[in-house]
Write an enzyme that holds these catalytic residues in place. Structure first.
Site, PDB file in Angstrom:
ATOM      1  N   HIS A 139      59.511  18.994  14.485  1.00  0.00           N
ATOM      2  CA  HIS A 139      59.008  18.289  15.837  1.00  0.00           C
ATOM      3  C   HIS A 139      60.054  18.252  16.654  1.00  0.00           C
ATOM      4  O   HIS A 139      61.260  17.917  16.622  1.00  0.00           O
ATOM      5  CB  HIS A 139      58.390  16.980  15.452  1.00  0.00           C
ATOM      6  CG  HIS A 139      57.236  16.690  16.484  1.00  0.00           C
ATOM      7  ND1 HIS A 139      55.870  16.843  16.491  1.00  0.00           N
ATOM      8  CD2 HIS A 139      57.341  15.950  17.775  1.00  0.00           C
ATOM      9  CE1 HIS A 139      55.143  16.639  17.335  1.00  0.00           C
ATOM     10  NE2 HIS A 139      56.237  16.009  18.161  1.00  0.00           N
TER      11      HIS A 139
ATOM     12  N   ASP B 235      47.920   7.424  18.698  1.00  0.00           N
ATOM     13  CA  ASP B 235      48.969   8.411  19.563  1.00  0.00           C
ATOM     14  C   ASP B 235      47.957   9.216  20.328  1.00  0.00           C
ATOM     15  O   ASP B 235      48.379   9.744  21.517  1.00  0.00           O
ATOM     16  CB  ASP B 235      49.701   9.428  18.501  1.00  0.00           C
ATOM     17  CG  ASP B 235      50.786  10.143  19.211  1.00  0.00           C
ATOM     18  OD1 ASP B 235      51.373   9.424  19.902  1.00  0.00           O
ATOM     19  OD2 ASP B 235      50.774  11.364  19.020  1.00  0.00           O
TER      20      ASP B 235
ATOM     21  N   ARG C 238      50.458   8.242  28.544  1.00  0.00           N
ATOM     22  CA  ARG C 238      52.024   8.256  28.725  1.00  0.00           C
ATOM     23  C   ARG C 238      52.180   9.573  29.836  1.00  0.00           C
ATOM     24  O   ARG C 238      53.088   9.620  30.554  1.00  0.00           O
ATOM     25  CB  ARG C 238      52.753   8.398  27.652  1.00  0.00           C
ATOM     26  CG  ARG C 238      52.943   6.979  26.953  1.00  0.00           C
ATOM     27  CD  ARG C 238      53.490   7.413  25.701  1.00  0.00           C
ATOM     28  NE  ARG C 238      55.125   8.026  25.473  1.00  0.00           N
ATOM     29  CZ  ARG C 238      55.597   8.765  24.726  1.00  0.00           C
ATOM     30  NH1 ARG C 238      54.808   9.055  23.612  1.00  0.00           N
ATOM     31  NH2 ARG C 238      56.662   9.205  24.602  1.00  0.00           N
TER      32      ARG C 238
ATOM     33  N   SER D 280      55.712   7.529  18.497  1.00  0.00           N
ATOM     34  CA  SER D 280      54.700   8.888  18.706  1.00  0.00           C
ATOM     35  C   SER D 280      55.010   9.956  17.840  1.00  0.00           C
ATOM     36  O   SER D 280      54.248  10.389  16.980  1.00  0.00           O
ATOM     37  CB  SER D 280      54.853   9.394  20.341  1.00  0.00           C
ATOM     38  OG  SER D 280      54.355  10.409  20.286  1.00  0.00           O
TER      39      SER D 280
ATOM     40  N   LYS E 265      52.795  10.549  13.904  1.00  0.00           N
ATOM     41  CA  LYS E 265      52.391  11.605  13.396  1.00  0.00           C
ATOM     42  C   LYS E 265      52.956  12.304  12.211  1.00  0.00           C
ATOM     43  O   LYS E 265      51.987  12.525  11.485  1.00  0.00           O
ATOM     44  CB  LYS E 265      52.371  12.732  14.500  1.00  0.00           C
ATOM     45  CG  LYS E 265      51.621  12.358  15.760  1.00  0.00           C
ATOM     46  CD  LYS E 265      51.657  13.596  16.628  1.00  0.00           C
ATOM     47  CE  LYS E 265      52.693  13.791  17.567  1.00  0.00           C
ATOM     48  NZ  LYS E 265      52.946  12.994  18.810  1.00  0.00           N
TER      49      LYS E 265
HETATM   50  N1  URA Z   1      56.555  14.637  21.163  1.00  0.00           N
HETATM   51  C1  URA Z   1      55.887  13.666  20.764  1.00  0.00           C
HETATM   52  O1  URA Z   1      54.912  13.862  19.811  1.00  0.00           O
HETATM   53  N2  URA Z   1      55.681  12.380  21.347  1.00  0.00           N
HETATM   54  C2  URA Z   1      56.719  12.275  22.185  1.00  0.00           C
HETATM   55  O2  URA Z   1      56.718  10.967  22.744  1.00  0.00           O
HETATM   56  C3  URA Z   1      57.632  12.981  22.814  1.00  0.00           C
HETATM   57  C4  URA Z   1      57.432  14.153  21.969  1.00  0.00           C
END
Ligand code: URA
Length: 452
Positions: A89, A168, A175, A190, A194
């Site tokens: 990620h 989220d 956000r 966040s 996930k």
């Molecule tokens: N990727 C995400 O999933 N969340 C964030 O806050 C920033 C990047």
């Protein structure tokens, strides 16, 4: 578990954070639960996010927030694939399409990749928005569909849902449009809420720094990486963090449909595919192969990944994945078999060229300016209800270190129809994104540090 503080109202919790006090785990749980049960409205969310943004969160609060978000829905389980379940990620960048070729390449190496990705945030594009530029691609999958794509293909790229991390899904969308993205507590909770749902054996995180990243300096990125490390350790996830440069766009393409085209070029191993993109994908994928003991060295990992592009096995997995996620076989065949994908991806035919004003070597390309133009032309959102225009984007014709002549075009802007009145301003911005040096320029070093 029931909340102890049933007496606190949602406005009380917002006021507590606004006044700089620490929220206890039950209060955080109450707020996160309120996102699903209707106690918390959009206005509460906007106010709480801004209070967190300004006041910050303690380590205990960040951990509680991450776990409450993770527990807001169900979790995935892969006992049958123990030792082989991985993901990557990124904190977000311009032209960052690494996940799109990476997931199928890892699946082609025999790993399982249940990738819960994100939409665009601010000016940074989102993997899910990019994938949706392929007609039919479904990002909201049921548990059965996720199991099916992982069992049969080996990788799937999907979104949070009402069942998977609904918290989220809600916070992320708000956000994006309330200027509350670039904050350690909100980014860590966040991303890791996930990833901790996915039941992973290894995770690579790509923390970006630079003008178009949420972390502008190396120091800020290192600090975020340390937080990501600390919280993922606490959650029992084996994680490696890369700190990478994000002043210049990744690859040649910025936008939604256009980044699918560029990802396909790598998976087809076309002669002119982006080497910059290839290096990042092979490095991060190679690391996941190393972390899961599929190879003995990072060099072997990189090579195994590269081989999936050379021999077409990553492309085959991509084809299977997009069909399993809703794209018709006819469209999937055309995307992977044809050298001409524009009939499907449909980039805008209103094009403008940026021209170099002098001769020399390309020193930098301001990804913040280019990302902002694409977002404003409809490639990103300014309101949560905005619909993405997949057809807009930018194609770079040159890269850092390349020679350029005065009056030579260095980039093409694909603009949307109704933007014509705004072109003069955009074109000025577009042209000014290029810096030229009179002396030769070294190729870009993307990777600043690896924390594992
Ligand atoms: N990727 C995400 O999933 N969340 C964030 O806050 C920033 C990047």
């Amino acid at each position: 578990m029931e909340c102890k503080h049933t007496y606190a109202s949602i406005p009380d919790l917002i006021a507590k954070k606004r006044d700089g006090q620490e929220l206890d785990p039950d209060e955080i749980k109450q707020f996160i639960r309120g996102l699903s049960n209707g106690d918390v409205q959009d206005c509460h969310v906007g106010a709480m996010l801004m209070a967190i943004f300004i006041r910050g969160m303690s380590e205990n609060e960040i951990c509680s927030m991450t776990m409450s978000m993770r527990d807001s829905g169900e979790r995935l389980h892969w006992p049958q694939y123990r030792g082989s379940v991985v993901d990557k990620h990124s904190t977000g960048g311009i032209g960052d399409k690494i996940s799109i070729p990476l997931a199928p390449a890892l699946a082609a190496c025999g790993l399982k990749v249940p990738m819960m990705a994100g939409r665009g945030l601010g000016i940074t594009g989102g993997t899910l928005d990019k994938l949706e530029s392929m007609p039919g691609y479904q990002t909201q999958l049921s548990d059965e569909q996720i199991s099916n794509v992982i069992n049969t293909v080996g990788c799937g790229i999907f979104s949070q849902s009402l069942k998977l991390n609904p918290a989220d899904r809600y916070l992320y969308a708000i956000r994006d449009v309330t200027a509350t993205v670039p904050h350690n507590a909100l980014i860590v909770s966040s991303i890791l809420s996930k990833k901790s749902i996915e039941d992973l054996d290894a995770l690579v995180l790509d923390v970006k720094y630079g003008s178009s990243a949420f972390m502008k300096t190396i120091e800020q990125a290192e600090n975020l990486a340390q937080w990501l490390h600390k919280v993922s350790e606490m959650l029992g996830m084996r994680t490696c963090c890369y700190i990478t440069e994000m002043n210049n766009p990744i690859g040649f393409c910025i936008g939604n449909a256009i980044e699918i085209e560029e990802s396909l070029d790598l998976m087809k191993y076309k002669e002119n595919h982006s080497k910059d993109l290839e290096e990042l994908v092979c490095e991060q994928g190679g690391r996941l192969l190393l972390l899961t003991n599929k190879v003995e060295t990072i060099e072997q990992g990189r090579e195994m990944l590269r081989q999936t592009f050379r021999n077409g096995s990553a492309l085959k997995k991509f084809h299977e994945m997009i069909i399993a996620q809703g794209v018709s076989k006819t469209i999937a065949d055309q995307l992977v078999e044809s050298t001409e994908t524009n009939d499907i991806l449909k980039l805008s035919n209103i094009q403008h060229r940026a021209i170099a004003l002098e001769s020399g070597f390309i020193e930098s390309i301001d990804s913040f300016k280019l990302g902002t133009i694409v977002q404003r032309l409809g490639g990103g959102r300014l309101k949560s209800t905005d619909k993405i225009d997949f057809s807009v984007g930018i194609r770079l014709l040159k890269h850092i270190g390349d020679k350029v002549q005065a009056n030579e075009p260095w980039a093409i802007l694909y603009a949307k129809d109704d933007a014509s009145t705004r072109f003069p301003k955009f074109l000025e911005e577009f042209n000014s994104a290029l810096r030229i040096s009179s002396t030769p320029v070294q190729p870009l070093q993307r990777i600043y540090k690896v924390l594992s």
